[in-house]
Design a protein around this motif. Structure first.
Motif, mmCIF file in Angstrom:
data_model
loop_
_atom_site.group_PDB
_atom_site.id
_atom_site.type_symbol
_atom_site.label_atom_id
_atom_site.label_comp_id
_atom_site.label_asym_id
_atom_site.label_seq_id
_atom_site.Cartn_x
_atom_site.Cartn_y
_atom_site.Cartn_z
ATOM 1 N N ALA A 102 0.834 -1.210 0.000
ATOM 2 C CA ALA A 102 0.000 0.000 0.000
ATOM 3 C C ALA A 102 0.866 1.257 0.000
ATOM 4 O O ALA A 102 0.594 2.212 -0.742
ATOM 5 C CB ALA A 102 -0.941 -0.002 1.201
ATOM 6 N N ILE A 103 1.906 1.253 0.808
ATOM 7 C CA ILE A 103 2.818 2.407 0.824
ATOM 8 C C ILE A 103 3.417 2.604 -0.563
ATOM 9 O O ILE A 103 3.452 3.718 -1.088
ATOM 10 C CB ILE A 103 3.928 2.217 1.883
ATOM 11 N N TYR A 104 3.873 1.528 -1.157
ATOM 12 C CA TYR A 104 4.488 1.567 -2.480
ATOM 13 C C TYR A 104 3.495 2.090 -3.514
ATOM 14 O O TYR A 104 3.800 2.988 -4.304
ATOM 15 C CB TYR A 104 4.942 0.147 -2.843
ATOM 16 N N LEU A 105 2.319 1.531 -3.497
ATOM 17 C CA LEU A 105 1.291 1.872 -4.481
ATOM 18 C C LEU A 105 0.806 3.315 -4.335
ATOM 19 O O LEU A 105 0.576 4.009 -5.326
ATOM 20 C CB LEU A 105 0.111 0.912 -4.328
ATOM 21 N N LEU A 106 0.656 3.776 -3.107
ATOM 22 C CA LEU A 106 0.065 5.085 -2.867
ATOM 23 C C LEU A 106 1.063 6.236 -2.894
ATOM 24 O O LEU A 106 0.677 7.379 -3.167
ATOM 25 C CB LEU A 106 -0.663 5.090 -1.520
ATOM 26 N N TYR A 107 2.341 5.966 -2.620
ATOM 27 C CA TYR A 107 3.274 7.070 -2.434
ATOM 28 C C TYR A 107 4.504 7.060 -3.333
ATOM 29 O O TYR A 107 5.175 8.076 -3.436
ATOM 30 C CB TYR A 107 3.732 7.126 -0.968
ATOM 31 N N ARG A 108 4.811 5.945 -3.960
ATOM 32 C CA ARG A 108 6.006 5.913 -4.795
ATOM 33 C C ARG A 108 5.722 6.573 -6.143
ATOM 34 O O ARG A 108 4.571 6.654 -6.584
ATOM 35 C CB ARG A 108 6.478 4.472 -5.004
ATOM 36 N N PRO A 109 6.782 7.035 -6.841
ATOM 37 C CA PRO A 109 6.593 7.690 -8.144
ATOM 38 C C PRO A 109 5.937 6.744 -9.161
ATOM 39 O O PRO A 109 6.204 5.546 -9.171
ATOM 40 C CB PRO A 109 8.019 8.042 -8.580
ATOM 41 N N THR A 110 5.132 7.316 -10.006
ATOM 42 C CA THR A 110 4.410 6.521 -11.007
ATOM 43 C C THR A 110 5.297 6.130 -12.195
ATOM 44 O O THR A 110 4.819 5.498 -13.123
ATOM 45 C CB THR A 110 3.170 7.274 -11.522
ATOM 46 N N THR A 111 6.567 6.471 -12.153
ATOM 47 C CA THR A 111 7.491 6.080 -13.227
ATOM 48 C C THR A 111 8.005 4.652 -13.039
ATOM 49 O O THR A 111 8.685 4.128 -13.919
ATOM 50 C CB THR A 111 8.694 7.044 -13.277
ATOM 51 N N LEU A 112 7.683 4.021 -11.936
ATOM 52 C CA LEU A 112 8.157 2.660 -11.664
ATOM 53 C C LEU A 112 7.434 1.641 -12.535
ATOM 54 O O LEU A 112 6.306 1.856 -12.979
ATOM 55 C CB LEU A 112 7.941 2.320 -10.190
ATOM 56 N N LEU A 113 8.079 0.508 -12.748
ATOM 57 C CA LEU A 113 7.531 -0.575 -13.564
ATOM 58 C C LEU A 113 6.139 -0.989 -13.090
ATOM 59 O O LEU A 113 5.255 -1.263 -13.911
ATOM 60 C CB LEU A 113 8.476 -1.785 -13.525
ATOM 61 N N LEU A 114 5.917 -1.018 -11.804
ATOM 62 C CA LEU A 114 4.616 -1.398 -11.254
ATOM 63 C C LEU A 114 3.485 -0.603 -11.891
ATOM 64 O O LEU A 114 2.425 -1.150 -12.215
ATOM 65 C CB LEU A 114 4.605 -1.183 -9.735
ATOM 66 N N PHE A 115 3.713 0.667 -12.114
ATOM 67 C CA PHE A 115 2.646 1.513 -12.647
ATOM 68 C C PHE A 115 2.411 1.272 -14.138
ATOM 69 O O PHE A 115 1.305 1.478 -14.624
ATOM 70 C CB PHE A 115 2.923 2.981 -12.312
ATOM 71 N N ARG A 116 3.409 0.806 -14.853
ATOM 72 C CA ARG A 116 3.182 0.384 -16.244
ATOM 73 C C ARG A 116 2.280 -0.847 -16.267
ATOM 74 O O ARG A 116 1.391 -0.968 -17.104
ATOM 75 C CB ARG A 116 4.509 0.100 -16.952
ATOM 76 N N ILE A 117 2.518 -1.745 -15.329
ATOM 77 C CA ILE A 117 1.680 -2.946 -15.218
ATOM 78 C C ILE A 117 0.253 -2.552 -14.849
ATOM 79 O O ILE A 117 -0.717 -3.082 -15.410
ATOM 80 C CB ILE A 117 2.278 -3.924 -14.182
ATOM 81 N N ILE A 118 0.114 -1.618 -13.954
ATOM 82 C CA ILE A 118 -1.219 -1.138 -13.559
ATOM 83 C C ILE A 118 -1.939 -0.534 -14.761
ATOM 84 O O ILE A 118 -3.132 -0.770 -14.962
ATOM 85 C CB ILE A 118 -1.107 -0.128 -12.393
ATOM 86 N N ASN A 119 -1.226 0.215 -15.585
ATOM 87 C CA ASN A 119 -1.819 0.788 -16.797
ATOM 88 C C ASN A 119 -2.321 -0.302 -17.732
ATOM 89 O O ASN A 119 -3.431 -0.212 -18.267
ATOM 90 C CB ASN A 119 -0.817 1.682 -17.528
ATOM 91 N N VAL A 120 -1.509 -1.332 -17.926
ATOM 92 C CA VAL A 120 -1.874 -2.426 -18.827
ATOM 93 C C VAL A 120 -3.112 -3.164 -18.320
ATOM 94 O O VAL A 120 -3.954 -3.595 -19.104
ATOM 95 C CB VAL A 120 -0.683 -3.398 -19.013
ATOM 96 N N THR A 121 -3.222 -3.296 -17.014
ATOM 97 C CA THR A 121 -4.357 -4.028 -16.444
ATOM 98 C C THR A 121 -5.634 -3.196 -16.378
ATOM 99 O O THR A 121 -6.685 -3.709 -16.016
ATOM 100 C CB THR A 121 -4.029 -4.553 -15.030
ATOM 101 N N GLY A 122 -5.525 -1.911 -16.702
ATOM 102 C CA GLY A 122 -6.703 -1.055 -16.688
ATOM 103 C C GLY A 122 -7.089 -0.538 -15.305
ATOM 104 O O GLY A 122 -8.201 -0.056 -15.102
#
Length: 142
Positions: free
Chosen positions: A19-39
């Protein structure tokens, strides 16, 4: 700590770190590309906007999740290897903290990309050191 409680504690540690990672880390991380792909970008964006009301220290945002995840791993190893020797448990429990610490050291010499942060290394090491103390104390009282 009882077996079901260990598993529950590990899940909570993983969830809080995530939750900390998801809510506060920069959106340039790989995780956020995956989130974009998943909609899920819109939903996660809403959560991140709501989280803006609460400011967290940099240590909590950038270092603490590593320690929480390492602690969760150690709890799961402790539970999974409950019928093994203390030496086996400690050896397996050391894997993730060691990888994290070695990664930080390799960042110093530019072998691994990133900026070395000794607080990250501390957050990897602390759960393992606590676990070593726990093993030692419970062995003496068995």
């Amino acid at each position: 700590m009882k077996q079901p409680l260990q598993f529950f504690a590990a899940i909570v540690l993983l969830a809080v770190g995530g939750a900390i990672y998801l809510l506060y880390r920069p959106t340039t991380l790989l995780l956020f590309r995956i989130i974009n792909v998943t909609g899920l970008s819109k939903q996660v964006g809403q959560w991140r906007t709501a989280a803006q009301a609460y400011s967290l220290p940099d240590f909590t945002v950038y270092c603490l999740p590593n320690g929480l995840w390492a602690a969760a791993y150690i709890l799961l190893i402790h539970r999974s290897y409950r019928n093994r020797s203390d030496a086996t448990r400690l050896a397996w429990a050391a894997v993730i903290p060691a990888i994290g610490i070695i990664s930080e050291l390799l960042q110093v010499v530019d072998i691994v990309p990133g900026t070395p942060d000794w607080n990250d290394a501390l957050c990897y090491a602390a759960p393992f050191l606590i676990y070593m103390i726990y093993i030692r104390l419970t062995k003496n009282h068995s």
